[in-house]
Design a protein around this motif. Structure first.
Motif, PDB file in Angstrom:
ATOM      1  N   GLU A   1      -2.331  18.269  -4.022  1.00 36.59           N
ATOM      2  CA  GLU A   1      -3.123  17.314  -3.253  1.00 36.59           C
ATOM      3  C   GLU A   1      -4.019  16.548  -4.214  1.00 36.59           C
ATOM      4  O   GLU A   1      -4.295  17.024  -5.323  1.00 36.59           O
ATOM      5  CB  GLU A   1      -3.981  18.058  -2.224  1.00 36.59           C
ATOM      6  CG  GLU A   1      -3.179  18.856  -1.214  1.00 36.59           C
ATOM      7  CD  GLU A   1      -4.037  19.815  -0.414  1.00 36.59           C
ATOM      8  OE1 GLU A   1      -5.260  19.900  -0.689  1.00 36.59           O
ATOM      9  OE2 GLU A   1      -3.494  20.478   0.481  1.00 36.59           O
ATOM     10  N   PRO A   2      -4.488  15.364  -3.825  1.00 33.20           N
ATOM     11  CA  PRO A   2      -5.407  14.631  -4.694  1.00 33.20           C
ATOM     12  C   PRO A   2      -6.632  15.478  -5.036  1.00 33.20           C
ATOM     13  O   PRO A   2      -7.101  16.275  -4.211  1.00 33.20           O
ATOM     14  CB  PRO A   2      -5.810  13.421  -3.842  1.00 33.20           C
ATOM     15  CG  PRO A   2      -4.698  13.268  -2.857  1.00 33.20           C
ATOM     16  CD  PRO A   2      -4.222  14.655  -2.566  1.00 33.20           C
TER      17      PRO A   2
ATOM     18  N   ASP B   1     -11.946   6.923  -2.912  1.00 38.46           N
ATOM     19  CA  ASP B   1     -12.745   7.020  -4.136  1.00 38.46           C
ATOM     20  C   ASP B   1     -11.863   6.717  -5.351  1.00 38.46           C
ATOM     21  O   ASP B   1     -10.891   7.425  -5.600  1.00 38.46           O
ATOM     22  CB  ASP B   1     -13.335   8.425  -4.252  1.00 38.46           C
ATOM     23  CG  ASP B   1     -14.332   8.564  -5.397  1.00 38.46           C
ATOM     24  OD1 ASP B   1     -14.304   7.731  -6.332  1.00 38.46           O
ATOM     25  OD2 ASP B   1     -15.121   9.521  -5.361  1.00 38.46           O
ATOM     26  N   PRO B   2     -12.170   5.687  -6.119  1.00 36.83           N
ATOM     27  CA  PRO B   2     -11.328   5.350  -7.277  1.00 36.83           C
ATOM     28  C   PRO B   2     -11.341   6.421  -8.364  1.00 36.83           C
ATOM     29  O   PRO B   2     -10.481   6.418  -9.241  1.00 36.83           O
ATOM     30  CB  PRO B   2     -11.936   4.037  -7.789  1.00 36.83           C
ATOM     31  CG  PRO B   2     -13.330   4.022  -7.274  1.00 36.83           C
ATOM     32  CD  PRO B   2     -13.288   4.747  -5.955  1.00 36.83           C
ATOM     33  N   ARG B   3     -12.290   7.341  -8.276  1.00 40.14           N
ATOM     34  CA  ARG B   3     -12.354   8.418  -9.269  1.00 40.14           C
ATOM     35  C   ARG B   3     -11.410   9.566  -8.937  1.00 40.14           C
ATOM     36  O   ARG B   3     -11.185  10.451  -9.767  1.00 40.14           O
ATOM     37  CB  ARG B   3     -13.782   8.959  -9.365  1.00 40.14           C
ATOM     38  CG  ARG B   3     -14.826   7.920  -9.754  1.00 40.14           C
ATOM     39  CD  ARG B   3     -16.221   8.510  -9.659  1.00 40.14           C
ATOM     40  NE  ARG B   3     -16.505   8.967  -8.306  1.00 40.14           N
ATOM     41  CZ  ARG B   3     -17.591   9.668  -7.955  1.00 40.14           C
ATOM     42  NH1 ARG B   3     -18.486   9.991  -8.876  1.00 40.14           N
ATOM     43  NH2 ARG B   3     -17.773  10.044  -6.709  1.00 40.14           N
ATOM     44  N   THR B   4     -10.861   9.582  -7.724  1.00 37.94           N
ATOM     45  CA  THR B   4      -9.947  10.653  -7.307  1.00 37.94           C
ATOM     46  C   THR B   4      -8.679  10.632  -8.158  1.00 37.94           C
ATOM     47  O   THR B   4      -8.107   9.575  -8.414  1.00 37.94           O
ATOM     48  CB  THR B   4      -9.577  10.484  -5.822  1.00 37.94           C
ATOM     49  OG1 THR B   4     -10.755  10.679  -5.030  1.00 37.94           O
ATOM     50  CG2 THR B   4      -8.509  11.486  -5.392  1.00 37.94           C
ATOM     51  N   LEU B   5      -8.252  11.808  -8.565  1.00 42.75           N
ATOM     52  CA  LEU B   5      -7.004  11.937  -9.320  1.00 42.75           C
ATOM     53  C   LEU B   5      -5.854  12.058  -8.327  1.00 42.75           C
ATOM     54  O   LEU B   5      -5.817  12.997  -7.521  1.00 42.75           O
ATOM     55  CB  LEU B   5      -7.064  13.165 -10.231  1.00 42.75           C
ATOM     56  CG  LEU B   5      -5.993  13.303 -11.305  1.00 42.75           C
ATOM     57  CD1 LEU B   5      -6.094  12.160 -12.313  1.00 42.75           C
ATOM     58  CD2 LEU B   5      -6.132  14.645 -12.013  1.00 42.75           C
ATOM     59  N   GLY B   6      -4.933  11.101  -8.347  1.00 37.83           N
ATOM     60  CA  GLY B   6      -3.830  11.081  -7.388  1.00 37.83           C
ATOM     61  C   GLY B   6      -2.733  12.077  -7.720  1.00 37.83           C
ATOM     62  O   GLY B   6      -2.615  12.549  -8.854  1.00 37.83           O
ATOM     63  N   VAL B   7      -1.896  12.368  -6.733  1.00 41.16           N
ATOM     64  CA  VAL B   7      -0.875  13.397  -6.903  1.00 41.16           C
ATOM     65  C   VAL B   7       0.147  13.033  -7.976  1.00 41.16           C
ATOM     66  O   VAL B   7       0.607  13.909  -8.720  1.00 41.16           O
ATOM     67  CB  VAL B   7      -0.175  13.724  -5.565  1.00 41.16           C
ATOM     68  CG1 VAL B   7      -1.158  14.355  -4.597  1.00 41.16           C
ATOM     69  CG2 VAL B   7       0.471  12.495  -4.953  1.00 41.16           C
ATOM     70  N   ALA B   8       0.522  11.768  -8.081  1.00 41.88           N
ATOM     71  CA  ALA B   8       1.514  11.378  -9.090  1.00 41.88           C
ATOM     72  C   ALA B   8       0.994  11.659 -10.494  1.00 41.88           C
ATOM     73  O   ALA B   8       1.736  12.149 -11.366  1.00 41.88           O
ATOM     74  CB  ALA B   8       1.882   9.904  -8.942  1.00 41.88           C
ATOM     75  N   GLU B   9      -0.276  11.368 -10.716  1.00 41.61           N
ATOM     76  CA  GLU B   9      -0.861  11.608 -12.031  1.00 41.61           C
ATOM     77  C   GLU B   9      -1.012  13.096 -12.305  1.00 41.61           C
ATOM     78  O   GLU B   9      -0.790  13.567 -13.428  1.00 41.61           O
ATOM     79  CB  GLU B   9      -2.218  10.911 -12.153  1.00 41.61           C
ATOM     80  CG  GLU B   9      -2.771  10.935 -13.571  1.00 41.61           C
ATOM     81  CD  GLU B   9      -4.006  10.078 -13.742  1.00 41.61           C
ATOM     82  OE1 GLU B   9      -4.542  10.049 -14.865  1.00 41.61           O
ATOM     83  OE2 GLU B   9      -4.445   9.443 -12.759  1.00 41.61           O
TER      84      GLU B   9
END
Length: 199
Positions: A142-143, A161-169
């Motif tokens: 999950e993010p 939140d642009p600081r959230t780390l997305g699942v693809a990354e």
């Protein structure tokens, strides 16, 4: 070399949390099921691991009733089902003893979460001398909110939140960290022969 499939934390606990709506692989049970079927057909040992936080009052507390395999998955007779309280599947269980007693030299890892319990188990398994295969498309995550973000955020707020780390990354980082160091990255299709059948 004897092999084992480690199914890490594919449990109902995760589906009870609001964040599950953001999960990278909502069909993980089906992917894991394919690996389990192939492992059993090949005579490999299947080991199931569930994460528990006893006394926490959360969905990971055994008293919640959610610390069980996701619907559609079940252990066959003789397949160990271990309960852990650490991120990796070794520290608080007798997993290594089971692997040793079965002469296991190679483990395949799948489950929840990609970068947390699955990756940590892969790293430790490698350091203990096992050949490790990591099946990324049979994992889920999950993010990850930024470390300074409030804990009570809704899934929508986490995504906004642009600081959230997305699942693809997250998934990409795990593969980069493991490949060539701790594990070989494979797909469900590669391990089950589905790629050859489809071709």
């Amino acid at each position: 070399m004897n092999k084992a499939l480690l199914v890490i934390d594919v449990q109902e606990s995760f589906r009870q949390r609001p964040s599950w709506q953001l999960v990278s692989n909502p069909g993980i049970a089906e992917q894991v099921g394919k690996l389990v079927t192939a492992a059993r057909a090949g005579g490999d040992l299947v080991i199931w691991v569930l994460h528990t936080v006893p006394g926490s009052g959360t969905v990971f507390d055994p008293d919640s009733g959610h610390v069980r395999l996701i619907d559609g998955l079940s252990a066959a007779d003789g397949e160990p089902v271990l309960s852990k309280t650490a991120h990796n599947a070794f520290t608080t269980t007798n997993l290594q003893q089971i692997l040793t007693s079965h002469g296991i030299g190679e483990v395949t890892i799948c489950g929840i979460r990609t970068e947390q319990c699955c990756e940590t188990t892969a790293r430790i398994a490698s350091d203990l001398g096992y050949a490790v295969t990591f099946v990324t498309d049979a994992t889920a995550t999950e993010p990850i909110p930024h470390r300074d973000a409030p804990e009570d955020r809704t899934p929508a707020e986490v995504l906004a939140d642009p600081r959230t780390l997305g699942v693809a990354e997250i998934i990409s980082r795990t593969e980069y960290a493991l490949a060539g160091r701790f594990a070989t990255i494979r797909t469900v299709a590669e391990l089950t022969g589905a790629a050859a059948v489809a071709g």
